[in-house]
Design an enzyme around this catalytic site. Structure first.
Site, PDB file in Angstrom:
ATOM      1  N   ARG A   1      -3.497   6.022  12.431  1.00 17.05           N
ATOM      2  CA  ARG A   1      -2.361   5.716  11.568  1.00 17.05           C
ATOM      3  C   ARG A   1      -1.042   6.369  12.010  1.00 17.05           C
ATOM      4  O   ARG A   1       0.009   5.723  11.939  1.00 17.05           O
ATOM      5  CB  ARG A   1      -2.678   6.074  10.119  1.00 17.05           C
ATOM      6  CG  ARG A   1      -3.821   5.243   9.543  1.00 17.05           C
ATOM      7  CD  ARG A   1      -4.065   5.529   8.072  1.00 17.05           C
ATOM      8  NE  ARG A   1      -2.964   5.052   7.255  1.00 17.05           N
ATOM      9  CZ  ARG A   1      -2.088   5.855   6.656  1.00 17.05           C
ATOM     10  NH1 ARG A   1      -2.186   7.172   6.774  1.00 17.05           N
ATOM     11  NH2 ARG A   1      -1.107   5.353   5.934  1.00 17.05           N
TER      12      ARG A   1
ATOM     13  N   SER B   1       0.834  -1.187   0.000  1.00 14.09           N
ATOM     14  CA  SER B   1       0.000   0.000   0.000  1.00 14.09           C
ATOM     15  C   SER B   1       0.872   1.241   0.000  1.00 14.09           C
ATOM     16  O   SER B   1       2.041   1.197   0.386  1.00 14.09           O
ATOM     17  CB  SER B   1      -0.891  -0.021   1.248  1.00 14.09           C
ATOM     18  OG  SER B   1      -1.934   0.908   1.166  1.00 14.09           O
TER      19      SER B   1
ATOM     20  N   CYS C   1      -5.677   9.418  26.487  1.00 13.66           N
ATOM     21  CA  CYS C   1      -4.695   9.259  27.568  1.00 13.66           C
ATOM     22  C   CYS C   1      -3.483   8.469  27.106  1.00 13.66           C
ATOM     23  O   CYS C   1      -3.173   7.386  27.628  1.00 13.66           O
ATOM     24  CB  CYS C   1      -5.353   8.588  28.770  1.00 13.66           C
ATOM     25  SG  CYS C   1      -6.620   9.597  29.545  1.00 13.66           S
ATOM     26  N   GLU C   2      -2.797   8.985  26.105  1.00 16.96           N
ATOM     27  CA  GLU C   2      -1.583   8.379  25.567  1.00 16.96           C
ATOM     28  C   GLU C   2      -0.653   9.508  25.123  1.00 16.96           C
ATOM     29  O   GLU C   2      -1.075  10.421  24.411  1.00 16.96           O
ATOM     30  CB  GLU C   2      -1.891   7.501  24.341  1.00 16.96           C
ATOM     31  CG  GLU C   2      -2.825   6.339  24.594  1.00 16.96           C
ATOM     32  CD  GLU C   2      -2.122   5.156  25.237  1.00 16.96           C
ATOM     33  OE1 GLU C   2      -0.874   5.122  25.226  1.00 16.96           O
ATOM     34  OE2 GLU C   2      -2.825   4.274  25.751  1.00 16.96           O
TER      35      GLU C   2
ATOM     36  N   GLU D   1      -7.799  -3.326  -7.401  1.00 20.34           N
ATOM     37  CA  GLU D   1      -8.628  -3.030  -6.231  1.00 20.34           C
ATOM     38  C   GLU D   1      -8.142  -1.768  -5.522  1.00 20.34           C
ATOM     39  O   GLU D   1      -7.626  -1.820  -4.407  1.00 20.34           O
ATOM     40  CB  GLU D   1      -8.602  -4.220  -5.273  1.00 20.34           C
ATOM     41  CG  GLU D   1      -9.253  -5.466  -5.842  1.00 20.34           C
ATOM     42  CD  GLU D   1      -8.829  -6.742  -5.135  1.00 20.34           C
ATOM     43  OE1 GLU D   1      -8.002  -6.656  -4.195  1.00 20.34           O
ATOM     44  OE2 GLU D   1      -9.298  -7.819  -5.514  1.00 20.34           O
ATOM     45  N   PRO D   2      -8.289  -0.602  -6.150  1.00 20.17           N
ATOM     46  CA  PRO D   2      -7.858   0.649  -5.507  1.00 20.17           C
ATOM     47  C   PRO D   2      -8.806   1.049  -4.381  1.00 20.17           C
ATOM     48  O   PRO D   2     -10.013   0.835  -4.455  1.00 20.17           O
ATOM     49  CB  PRO D   2      -7.917   1.663  -6.652  1.00 20.17           C
ATOM     50  CG  PRO D   2      -8.996   1.130  -7.553  1.00 20.17           C
ATOM     51  CD  PRO D   2      -8.880  -0.369  -7.480  1.00 20.17           C
TER      52      PRO D   2
ATOM     53  N   ARG E   1      -7.388   3.495  -1.159  1.00 16.61           N
ATOM     54  CA  ARG E   1      -6.815   4.739  -0.647  1.00 16.61           C
ATOM     55  C   ARG E   1      -6.759   5.826  -1.718  1.00 16.61           C
ATOM     56  O   ARG E   1      -7.072   6.989  -1.461  1.00 16.61           O
ATOM     57  CB  ARG E   1      -5.401   4.464  -0.130  1.00 16.61           C
ATOM     58  CG  ARG E   1      -4.682   5.688   0.399  1.00 16.61           C
ATOM     59  CD  ARG E   1      -3.166   5.497   0.370  1.00 16.61           C
ATOM     60  NE  ARG E   1      -2.749   4.263   0.972  1.00 16.61           N
ATOM     61  CZ  ARG E   1      -2.298   4.141   2.218  1.00 16.61           C
ATOM     62  NH1 ARG E   1      -2.207   5.215   2.982  1.00 16.61           N
ATOM     63  NH2 ARG E   1      -1.916   2.977   2.690  1.00 16.61           N
TER      64      ARG E   1
ATOM     65  N   TYR F   1       1.805   3.467  12.637  1.00 19.35           N
ATOM     66  CA  TYR F   1       3.035   3.315  11.871  1.00 19.35           C
ATOM     67  C   TYR F   1       3.626   4.632  11.380  1.00 19.35           C
ATOM     68  O   TYR F   1       4.213   4.701  10.299  1.00 19.35           O
ATOM     69  CB  TYR F   1       2.872   2.338  10.688  1.00 19.35           C
ATOM     70  CG  TYR F   1       1.542   2.284  10.002  1.00 19.35           C
ATOM     71  CD1 TYR F   1       0.781   1.124  10.080  1.00 19.35           C
ATOM     72  CD2 TYR F   1       1.047   3.358   9.274  1.00 19.35           C
ATOM     73  CE1 TYR F   1      -0.450   1.034   9.442  1.00 19.35           C
ATOM     74  CE2 TYR F   1      -0.161   3.271   8.635  1.00 19.35           C
ATOM     75  CZ  TYR F   1      -0.913   2.099   8.728  1.00 19.35           C
ATOM     76  OH  TYR F   1      -2.127   2.020   8.095  1.00 19.35           O
TER      77      TYR F   1
ATOM     78  N   TYR G   1      -9.187   5.129   5.696  1.00 17.69           N
ATOM     79  CA  TYR G   1      -8.740   4.525   6.953  1.00 17.69           C
ATOM     80  C   TYR G   1      -9.003   5.360   8.192  1.00 17.69           C
ATOM     81  O   TYR G   1      -8.849   4.846   9.303  1.00 17.69           O
ATOM     82  CB  TYR G   1      -7.254   4.136   6.882  1.00 17.69           C
ATOM     83  CG  TYR G   1      -6.975   3.215   5.726  1.00 17.69           C
ATOM     84  CD1 TYR G   1      -7.505   1.933   5.710  1.00 17.69           C
ATOM     85  CD2 TYR G   1      -6.239   3.640   4.627  1.00 17.69           C
ATOM     86  CE1 TYR G   1      -7.289   1.094   4.633  1.00 17.69           C
ATOM     87  CE2 TYR G   1      -6.022   2.805   3.546  1.00 17.69           C
ATOM     88  CZ  TYR G   1      -6.547   1.529   3.559  1.00 17.69           C
ATOM     89  OH  TYR G   1      -6.346   0.706   2.487  1.00 17.69           O
TER      90      TYR G   1
END
Length: 463
Positions: free
Chosen positions: A360, A233, A391-392, A313-314, A316, A364, A421
Protein backbone atom coordinates in the site's frame (compact mmCIF):
# COMPACT_ATOMS: atom_id res chain seq x y z
CA UNK A 1 3.84 -17.79 25.58
CA UNK A 2 2.24 -15.34 27.95
CA UNK A 3 4.53 -12.34 28.37
CA UNK A 4 5.86 -11.97 31.93
CA UNK A 5 4.06 -9.06 33.51
CA UNK A 6 2.00 -8.47 30.35
CA UNK A 7 -1.12 -7.74 32.38
CA UNK A 8 0.71 -4.93 34.19
CA UNK A 9 2.11 -3.43 31.00
CA UNK A 10 1.34 0.06 29.74
CA UNK A 11 -1.30 0.20 26.97
CA UNK A 12 0.14 1.47 23.70
CA UNK A 13 -3.06 3.18 22.53
CA UNK A 14 -3.73 4.37 18.99
CA UNK A 15 -2.83 3.08 16.45
CA UNK A 16 -1.97 -0.25 18.06
CA UNK A 17 -4.37 -3.15 18.77
CA UNK A 18 -6.49 -2.61 21.86
CA UNK A 19 -4.76 -5.32 23.91
CA UNK A 20 -1.23 -4.11 23.04
CA UNK A 21 0.88 -3.28 26.12
CA UNK A 22 4.55 -2.51 26.73
CA UNK A 23 6.35 -4.03 29.70
CA UNK A 24 9.10 -2.43 31.79
CA UNK A 25 11.65 -4.26 29.63
CA UNK A 26 10.27 -2.59 26.51
CA UNK A 27 8.81 -5.80 25.11
CA UNK A 28 5.37 -5.35 23.61
CA UNK A 29 2.65 -7.95 24.10
CA UNK A 30 -0.56 -8.33 22.12
CA UNK A 31 -3.37 -10.52 23.35
CA UNK A 32 -1.22 -11.43 26.34
CA UNK A 33 1.49 -12.82 24.05
CA UNK A 34 5.03 -11.45 23.93
CA UNK A 35 6.04 -10.31 20.45
CA UNK A 36 9.59 -11.34 21.33
CA UNK A 37 8.37 -14.88 21.96
CA UNK A 38 6.33 -14.82 18.75
CA UNK A 39 9.36 -13.79 16.71
CA UNK A 40 11.42 -16.55 18.34
CA UNK A 41 8.89 -19.32 17.76
CA UNK A 42 7.14 -18.19 14.57
CA UNK A 43 9.84 -16.23 12.77
CA UNK A 44 9.54 -12.92 10.95
CA UNK A 45 8.05 -11.30 8.97
CA UNK A 46 4.81 -12.27 10.66
CA UNK A 47 1.28 -10.95 10.55
CA UNK A 48 -0.23 -10.87 14.05
CA UNK A 49 -3.99 -10.45 14.58
CA UNK A 50 -5.51 -9.44 17.90
CA UNK A 51 -8.59 -11.68 17.90
CA UNK A 52 -10.22 -9.84 20.79
CA UNK A 53 -9.84 -6.50 19.04
CA UNK A 54 -11.11 -7.78 15.69
CA UNK A 55 -14.14 -9.47 17.18
CA UNK A 56 -14.82 -6.42 19.35
CA UNK A 57 -14.79 -4.06 16.36
CA UNK A 58 -17.21 -6.28 14.45
CA UNK A 59 -19.54 -6.51 17.44
CA UNK A 60 -19.40 -2.75 18.09
CA UNK A 61 -20.34 -1.92 14.50
CA UNK A 62 -23.18 -4.45 14.48
CA UNK A 63 -24.53 -3.17 17.80
CA UNK A 64 -24.34 0.49 16.76
CA UNK A 65 -25.99 -0.08 13.38
CA UNK A 66 -28.70 -2.31 14.80
CA UNK A 67 -29.59 0.22 17.50
CA UNK A 68 -29.55 3.28 15.22
CA UNK A 69 -31.79 1.76 12.57
CA UNK A 70 -34.07 0.10 15.12
CA UNK A 71 -34.93 3.63 16.26
CA UNK A 72 -36.21 4.20 12.72
CA UNK A 73 -38.16 0.93 12.82
CA UNK A 74 -36.03 -1.02 10.33
CA UNK A 75 -33.26 -3.59 10.39
CA UNK A 76 -29.59 -3.14 9.65
CA UNK A 77 -27.39 -5.99 8.47
CA UNK A 78 -23.60 -6.18 8.24
CA UNK A 79 -21.40 -8.20 5.89
CA UNK A 80 -17.67 -8.39 6.58
CA UNK A 81 -15.75 -7.37 3.44
CA UNK A 82 -13.48 -10.34 2.89
CA UNK A 83 -11.12 -8.40 0.62
CA UNK A 84 -9.64 -6.78 3.75
CA UNK A 85 -8.39 -10.15 5.00
CA UNK A 86 -10.16 -13.46 4.70
CA UNK A 87 -9.31 -16.93 5.88
CA UNK A 88 -11.54 -19.64 7.29
CA UNK A 89 -10.78 -18.67 10.88
CA UNK A 90 -11.72 -15.04 10.31
CA UNK A 91 -14.88 -16.05 8.42
CA UNK A 92 -15.97 -18.05 11.47
CA UNK A 93 -15.18 -15.19 13.85
CA UNK A 94 -17.30 -12.79 11.82
CA UNK A 95 -20.30 -15.09 11.62
CA UNK A 96 -20.04 -15.77 15.35
CA UNK A 97 -20.23 -11.99 15.86
CA UNK A 98 -23.40 -11.81 13.75
CA UNK A 99 -21.99 -10.65 10.41
CA UNK A 100 -22.34 -12.15 6.94
CA UNK A 101 -19.41 -12.42 4.53
CA UNK A 102 -18.96 -10.28 1.42
CA UNK A 103 -16.78 -11.91 -1.27
CA UNK A 104 -15.37 -10.73 -4.60
CA UNK A 105 -13.74 -13.76 -6.21
CA UNK A 106 -13.91 -17.52 -6.57
CA UNK A 107 -11.24 -17.87 -3.90
CA UNK A 108 -13.04 -15.68 -1.38
CA UNK A 109 -16.39 -17.32 -2.08
CA UNK A 110 -14.92 -20.81 -1.75
CA UNK A 111 -13.13 -19.85 1.48
CA UNK A 112 -16.35 -18.58 3.05
CA UNK A 113 -18.25 -21.69 2.01
CA UNK A 114 -15.49 -24.03 3.21
CA UNK A 115 -15.52 -22.24 6.59
CA UNK A 116 -19.11 -23.37 7.02
CA UNK A 117 -20.69 -19.93 6.54
CA UNK A 118 -24.41 -20.16 5.80
CA UNK A 119 -24.69 -19.48 2.03
CA UNK A 120 -27.66 -17.22 2.71
CA UNK A 121 -25.25 -14.94 4.62
CA UNK A 122 -22.76 -14.61 1.74
CA UNK A 123 -22.65 -12.00 -1.02
CA UNK A 124 -20.67 -11.93 -4.26
CA UNK A 125 -19.30 -8.74 -5.81
CA UNK A 126 -17.13 -8.12 -8.85
CA UNK A 127 -17.13 -6.06 -12.03
CA UNK A 128 -16.11 -9.04 -14.19
CA UNK A 129 -17.48 -12.20 -12.59
CA UNK A 130 -16.36 -15.45 -14.17
CA UNK A 131 -18.73 -18.22 -15.22
CA UNK A 132 -17.27 -20.36 -12.42
CA UNK A 133 -17.99 -17.69 -9.80
CA UNK A 134 -21.57 -17.22 -10.97
CA UNK A 135 -22.24 -20.94 -11.18
CA UNK A 136 -20.83 -21.64 -7.71
CA UNK A 137 -22.84 -18.76 -6.22
CA UNK A 138 -26.06 -20.01 -7.81
CA UNK A 139 -25.52 -23.69 -7.10
CA UNK A 140 -24.76 -22.97 -3.44
CA UNK A 141 -27.72 -20.59 -3.12
CA UNK A 142 -25.80 -17.61 -1.75
CA UNK A 143 -27.85 -14.75 -0.37
CA UNK A 144 -27.00 -12.06 -2.90
CA UNK A 145 -25.17 -11.47 -6.16
CA UNK A 146 -24.35 -7.80 -6.68
CA UNK A 147 -24.73 -7.16 -10.41
CA UNK A 148 -22.31 -4.63 -11.84
CA UNK A 149 -23.42 -4.05 -15.44
CA UNK A 150 -26.30 -4.50 -17.85
CA UNK A 151 -24.41 -7.33 -19.53
CA UNK A 152 -24.13 -9.11 -16.18
CA UNK A 153 -27.90 -8.93 -15.71
CA UNK A 154 -28.32 -11.18 -18.72
CA UNK A 155 -25.40 -13.46 -17.86
CA UNK A 156 -26.61 -14.18 -14.33
CA UNK A 157 -30.23 -14.58 -15.45
CA UNK A 158 -29.21 -17.04 -18.17
CA UNK A 159 -27.03 -18.99 -15.74
CA UNK A 160 -29.88 -19.18 -13.22
CA UNK A 161 -32.26 -20.42 -15.94
CA UNK A 162 -29.79 -23.12 -16.95
CA UNK A 163 -29.53 -24.30 -13.33
CA UNK A 164 -33.27 -24.10 -12.73
CA UNK A 165 -32.91 -21.62 -9.88
CA UNK A 166 -33.61 -17.97 -9.13
CA UNK A 167 -30.80 -15.56 -8.31
CA UNK A 168 -31.18 -13.08 -5.49
CA UNK A 169 -29.68 -9.90 -6.92
CA UNK A 170 -28.76 -6.35 -6.10
CA UNK A 171 -27.51 -3.71 -8.52
CA UNK A 172 -24.38 -1.68 -7.81
CA UNK A 173 -24.75 1.98 -8.70
CA UNK A 174 -22.45 4.98 -8.76
CA UNK A 175 -23.88 8.08 -7.13
CA UNK A 176 -21.28 10.67 -8.11
CA UNK A 177 -20.32 11.11 -4.46
CA UNK A 178 -16.55 11.36 -4.09
CA UNK A 179 -15.09 10.00 -0.85
CA UNK A 180 -11.98 8.20 0.36
CA UNK A 181 -8.31 8.81 0.99
CA UNK A 182 -6.99 8.35 -2.58
CA UNK A 183 -8.31 8.33 -6.14
CA UNK A 184 -7.63 4.58 -6.39
CA UNK A 185 -9.89 3.80 -3.41
CA UNK A 186 -12.65 6.31 -4.19
CA UNK A 187 -15.32 4.26 -5.93
CA UNK A 188 -18.43 6.46 -5.95
CA UNK A 189 -17.40 8.76 -8.81
CA UNK A 190 -18.54 7.88 -12.31
CA UNK A 191 -15.27 7.63 -14.26
CA UNK A 192 -14.32 4.18 -12.92
CA UNK A 193 -15.01 0.52 -13.47
CA UNK A 194 -17.65 -0.25 -10.83
CA UNK A 195 -21.41 0.02 -11.08
CA UNK A 196 -23.88 2.01 -13.17
CA UNK A 197 -24.55 5.72 -12.86
CA UNK A 198 -27.74 7.01 -11.28
CA UNK A 199 -27.53 10.06 -13.57
CA UNK A 200 -28.87 10.03 -17.16
CA UNK A 201 -26.34 10.62 -19.93
CA UNK A 202 -28.84 12.93 -21.67
CA UNK A 203 -31.94 14.78 -20.60
CA UNK A 204 -35.08 12.73 -21.05
CA UNK A 205 -33.27 9.37 -20.95
CA UNK A 206 -33.28 6.76 -18.21
CA UNK A 207 -30.11 6.59 -16.18
CA UNK A 208 -27.98 3.48 -16.79
CA UNK A 209 -28.84 2.35 -13.24
CA UNK A 210 -32.60 2.68 -13.76
CA UNK A 211 -32.40 0.88 -17.10
CA UNK A 212 -30.57 -2.02 -15.48
CA UNK A 213 -33.04 -2.20 -12.58
CA UNK A 214 -35.94 -2.39 -15.02
CA UNK A 215 -34.06 -5.11 -16.93
CA UNK A 216 -33.67 -7.12 -13.72
CA UNK A 217 -37.40 -6.89 -13.06
CA UNK A 218 -38.03 -8.19 -16.59
CA UNK A 219 -36.13 -11.41 -15.91
CA UNK A 220 -38.14 -13.93 -13.84
CA UNK A 221 -34.88 -15.77 -13.05
CA UNK A 222 -33.80 -12.76 -10.96
CA UNK A 223 -35.20 -11.56 -7.63
CA UNK A 224 -34.34 -7.90 -7.13
CA UNK A 225 -33.41 -7.44 -3.47
CA UNK A 226 -32.27 -3.86 -3.63
CA UNK A 227 -29.71 -1.25 -4.65
CA UNK A 228 -26.05 -1.19 -3.68
CA UNK A 229 -23.70 1.79 -3.37
CA UNK A 230 -20.05 1.95 -2.32
CA UNK A 231 -18.45 5.39 -2.38
CA UNK A 232 -14.87 4.69 -1.37
CA UNK A 233 -12.52 3.66 1.39
CA UNK A 234 -10.80 5.23 4.43
CA UNK A 235 -13.70 7.67 4.83
CA UNK A 236 -13.57 9.79 7.98
CA UNK A 237 -16.70 11.92 7.47
CA UNK A 238 -20.17 10.32 7.44
CA UNK A 239 -21.46 13.13 5.21
CA UNK A 240 -20.48 11.10 2.16
CA UNK A 241 -22.72 8.22 3.23
CA UNK A 242 -25.58 10.63 3.80
CA UNK A 243 -25.20 12.10 0.32
CA UNK A 244 -25.00 8.64 -1.26
CA UNK A 245 -28.05 7.46 0.70
CA UNK A 246 -30.03 10.40 -0.66
CA UNK A 247 -29.13 9.51 -4.27
CA UNK A 248 -29.89 5.82 -3.82
CA UNK A 249 -33.22 6.51 -2.15
CA UNK A 250 -34.16 8.86 -5.00
CA UNK A 251 -33.38 6.11 -7.52
CA UNK A 252 -35.39 3.62 -5.44
CA UNK A 253 -38.41 5.93 -5.53
CA UNK A 254 -37.99 6.49 -9.28
CA UNK A 255 -37.98 2.74 -9.86
CA UNK A 256 -41.13 2.34 -7.77
CA UNK A 257 -42.86 5.06 -9.77
CA UNK A 258 -41.93 3.42 -13.08
CA UNK A 259 -42.50 -0.23 -12.15
CA UNK A 260 -44.53 -0.35 -8.96
CA UNK A 261 -41.69 -2.26 -7.31
CA UNK A 262 -40.31 -0.67 -4.14
CA UNK A 263 -37.15 -2.65 -3.41
CA UNK A 264 -36.74 -3.71 0.19
CA UNK A 265 -33.04 -3.09 0.79
CA UNK A 266 -30.38 -0.44 0.33
CA UNK A 267 -26.72 -1.35 0.82
CA UNK A 268 -24.41 1.60 1.53
CA UNK A 269 -21.16 -0.35 1.33
CA UNK A 270 -18.27 0.21 3.70
CA UNK A 271 -15.09 2.24 3.73
CA UNK A 272 -15.20 3.48 7.32
CA UNK A 273 -11.88 5.13 8.12
CA UNK A 274 -9.38 4.12 10.79
CA UNK A 275 -6.43 5.80 12.54
CA UNK A 276 -3.09 4.82 11.02
CA UNK A 277 -0.85 7.23 12.92
CA UNK A 278 -0.56 8.41 16.53
CA UNK A 279 -2.92 11.31 17.14
CA UNK A 280 -5.35 10.39 14.37
CA UNK A 281 -8.99 9.74 15.24
CA UNK A 282 -11.01 6.97 13.61
CA UNK A 283 -14.66 7.17 12.62
CA UNK A 284 -16.68 5.96 15.61
CA UNK A 285 -19.35 3.27 15.01
CA UNK A 286 -22.04 5.23 16.86
CA UNK A 287 -21.46 8.33 14.76
CA UNK A 288 -21.57 6.42 11.47
CA UNK A 289 -24.73 4.62 12.54
CA UNK A 290 -26.67 7.60 13.84
CA UNK A 291 -25.85 9.97 10.99
CA UNK A 292 -26.47 7.37 8.30
CA UNK A 293 -29.76 6.25 9.86
CA UNK A 294 -30.92 9.87 10.03
CA UNK A 295 -29.95 10.43 6.39
CA UNK A 296 -31.86 7.37 5.19
CA UNK A 297 -34.92 8.38 7.21
CA UNK A 298 -34.77 11.91 5.82
CA UNK A 299 -34.44 10.60 2.25
CA UNK A 300 -37.41 8.28 2.78
CA UNK A 301 -39.51 11.20 4.00
CA UNK A 302 -38.40 13.37 1.07
CA UNK A 303 -39.29 10.70 -1.50
CA UNK A 304 -42.47 9.66 0.29
CA UNK A 305 -41.39 6.02 0.46
CA UNK A 306 -41.19 3.48 3.25
CA UNK A 307 -37.86 2.98 4.94
CA UNK A 308 -35.82 0.08 3.53
CA UNK A 309 -33.72 -2.47 5.34
CA UNK A 310 -30.14 -1.17 5.24
CA UNK A 311 -26.92 -3.15 4.96
CA UNK A 312 -23.23 -2.30 5.19
CA UNK A 313 -19.96 -4.01 4.26
CA UNK A 314 -17.17 -2.92 6.64
CA UNK A 315 -13.75 -4.50 6.23
CA UNK A 316 -10.78 -2.26 6.98
CA UNK A 317 -12.43 -0.79 10.10
CA UNK A 318 -12.73 -4.31 11.57
CA UNK A 319 -9.49 -5.96 10.45
CA UNK A 320 -7.05 -3.08 10.01
CA UNK A 321 -6.34 -1.84 13.54
CA UNK A 322 -6.47 -5.38 14.94
CA UNK A 323 -3.39 -6.44 12.99
CA UNK A 324 0.32 -5.66 13.03
CA UNK A 325 3.30 -6.92 11.06
CA UNK A 326 6.37 -8.01 12.99
CA UNK A 327 9.82 -7.65 11.39
CA UNK A 328 13.47 -8.16 12.23
CA UNK A 329 15.82 -5.27 11.49
CA UNK A 330 18.80 -5.92 9.23
CA UNK A 331 20.99 -3.26 7.66
CA UNK A 332 20.86 0.22 9.21
CA UNK A 333 22.35 2.99 7.08
CA UNK A 334 22.52 6.77 7.67
CA UNK A 335 22.02 8.82 4.50
CA UNK A 336 22.98 12.50 4.22
CA UNK A 337 20.24 14.55 2.58
CA UNK A 338 20.62 17.52 0.22
CA UNK A 339 20.70 21.02 1.69
CA UNK A 340 17.19 22.33 2.21
CA UNK A 341 15.71 18.95 3.16
CA UNK A 342 13.52 18.72 6.26
CA UNK A 343 16.33 16.90 8.10
CA UNK A 344 20.07 16.77 7.47
CA UNK A 345 20.27 12.99 7.73
CA UNK A 346 17.80 10.13 7.47
CA UNK A 347 18.39 6.69 8.94
CA UNK A 348 17.42 3.93 6.52
CA UNK A 349 16.27 0.90 8.53
CA UNK A 350 16.01 -2.26 6.42
CA UNK A 351 13.67 -5.06 7.47
CA UNK A 352 13.27 -8.68 6.40
CA UNK A 353 10.05 -7.97 4.48
CA UNK A 354 8.83 -5.00 2.49
CA UNK A 355 6.49 -4.18 -0.38
CA UNK A 356 5.80 -7.89 -0.88
CA UNK A 357 3.90 -7.99 2.43
CA UNK A 358 2.64 -4.38 2.40
CA UNK A 359 2.24 -2.90 -1.07
CA UNK A 360 0.00 0.00 0.00
CA UNK A 361 2.74 2.61 0.63
CA UNK A 362 4.21 1.96 -2.83
CA UNK A 363 0.80 1.68 -4.48
CA UNK A 364 -0.76 4.90 -3.23
CA UNK A 365 1.45 6.47 -0.62
CA UNK A 366 -0.30 5.00 2.41
CA UNK A 367 1.20 6.21 5.69
CA UNK A 368 2.07 3.79 8.51
CA UNK A 369 3.66 3.94 11.96
CA UNK A 370 6.42 1.70 13.33
CA UNK A 371 8.09 1.19 16.70
CA UNK A 372 10.74 -1.02 18.28
CA UNK A 373 8.89 -3.67 20.27
CA UNK A 374 11.61 -5.89 21.70
CA UNK A 375 13.56 -3.67 24.13
CA UNK A 376 13.84 -0.27 25.76
CA UNK A 377 16.16 2.46 24.54
CA UNK A 378 17.41 5.69 26.08
CA UNK A 379 18.90 6.85 22.79
CA UNK A 380 17.57 10.06 21.21
CA UNK A 381 15.00 9.73 18.46
CA UNK A 382 16.12 10.30 14.88
CA UNK A 383 14.22 10.57 11.61
CA UNK A 384 14.11 7.17 9.97
CA UNK A 385 12.67 5.44 6.94
CA UNK A 386 11.68 1.78 7.16
CA UNK A 387 12.50 0.01 3.90
CA UNK A 388 12.23 -3.53 2.61
CA UNK A 389 14.60 -5.92 0.90
CA UNK A 390 12.98 -5.97 -2.55
CA UNK A 391 14.84 -4.72 -5.62
CA UNK A 392 12.93 -1.43 -5.86
CA UNK A 393 13.93 1.99 -4.57
CA UNK A 394 10.21 2.51 -3.89
CA UNK A 395 10.20 -0.45 -1.50
CA UNK A 396 9.28 1.74 1.47
CA UNK A 397 7.03 0.51 4.29
CA UNK A 398 7.14 3.63 6.51
CA UNK A 399 8.27 6.84 4.82
CA UNK A 400 9.00 8.87 7.94
CA UNK A 401 9.09 7.81 11.58
CA UNK A 402 11.21 8.72 14.59
CA UNK A 403 13.13 5.72 15.95
CA UNK A 404 15.86 5.41 18.60
CA UNK A 405 19.26 6.28 17.17
CA UNK A 406 20.67 2.97 18.44
CA UNK A 407 18.35 0.79 16.33
CA UNK A 408 20.46 -2.09 15.05
CA UNK A 409 20.42 -5.44 13.30
CA UNK A 410 18.39 -8.00 15.21
CA UNK A 411 15.96 -5.50 16.72
CA UNK A 412 12.25 -6.29 16.53
CA UNK A 413 10.16 -3.70 14.78
CA UNK A 414 6.36 -3.70 14.37
CA UNK A 415 4.21 -1.78 11.91
CA UNK A 416 0.69 -0.98 13.10
CA UNK A 417 -2.70 -1.24 11.36
CA UNK A 418 -1.74 -3.87 8.79
CA UNK A 419 -4.62 -6.25 9.52
CA UNK A 420 -6.45 -5.08 6.41
CA UNK A 421 -4.90 -5.54 2.96
CA UNK A 422 -1.44 -6.57 4.21
CA UNK A 423 -1.80 -10.31 3.68
CA UNK A 424 -4.60 -9.90 1.14
CA UNK A 425 -2.45 -7.87 -1.25
CA UNK A 426 0.82 -9.67 -0.52
CA UNK A 427 2.97 -10.97 -3.36
CA UNK A 428 6.01 -13.17 -3.85
CA UNK A 429 8.02 -10.49 -5.66
CA UNK A 430 11.73 -11.45 -5.83
CA UNK A 431 10.44 -14.93 -4.92
CA UNK A 432 10.18 -13.99 -1.27
CA UNK A 433 7.60 -16.30 0.37
CA UNK A 434 4.60 -14.58 1.96
CA UNK A 435 4.53 -14.36 5.79
CA UNK A 436 2.22 -16.46 7.89
CA UNK A 437 -0.66 -15.15 9.99
CA UNK A 438 -1.28 -15.92 13.65
CA UNK A 439 -4.07 -14.87 15.98
CA UNK A 440 -3.40 -14.02 19.62
CA UNK A 441 -5.95 -14.01 22.39
CA UNK A 442 -5.76 -14.41 26.18
CA UNK A 443 -2.17 -15.60 26.05
CA UNK A 444 -2.75 -18.20 23.33
CA UNK A 445 -1.44 -18.30 19.77
CA UNK A 446 -3.57 -19.75 16.97
CA UNK A 447 -2.02 -20.12 13.50
CA UNK A 448 -4.46 -18.88 10.82
CA UNK A 449 -2.40 -19.05 7.62
CA UNK A 450 0.82 -21.05 7.26
CA UNK A 451 4.00 -19.23 6.29
CA UNK A 452 5.00 -19.92 2.70
CA UNK A 453 8.37 -21.48 1.98
CA UNK A 454 10.69 -21.49 -1.01
CA UNK A 455 9.61 -25.12 -1.46
CA UNK A 456 6.02 -23.87 -1.91
CA UNK A 457 7.18 -21.53 -4.66
CA UNK A 458 9.18 -24.24 -6.40
CA UNK A 459 6.18 -26.57 -6.26
CA UNK A 460 4.43 -24.23 -8.69
CA UNK A 461 7.45 -24.11 -11.02
CA UNK A 462 7.04 -26.75 -13.74
CA UNK A 463 10.74 -26.64 -14.56
Amino acid sequence: MVAPGAAAGTPLGTPWPRTATRGADGVVSVGGVSLHDLATTQGTPLYVVDETDMRGRAAALRTAMTAAFAEQGVEAELFYAGKAFLCRGVARWMTEEGLGIDTASLGELTTALSAGVDPARIGLHGNNKSDAEIELALSEGIGRIVLDSLVEVGRVADAAAALGTRARAMLRVTTGVHAGGHEYISTGHEDQKFGLSVHPARAGEDSPALAALLAILDRPELELLGIHSHIGSQILDPAGFAAAASEVMRLRAELAERSGALVGEVDLGGGFGVAYLPGEVELEPERIAKETASAVAEAAATTGTALPQVSFEPGRSIAGPAGITLYTVGTVKPVRLPEGSDVAERLYVSIDGGMGDNIRPALYGAAYHAELVGRTSAAPLVRARVVGKHCESGDIVVHDVDLPADVHAGDLLAVAVTGAYGRSMASTYNLLPRPGVVAVRAGKVTPLVRRETVADLLALDLG
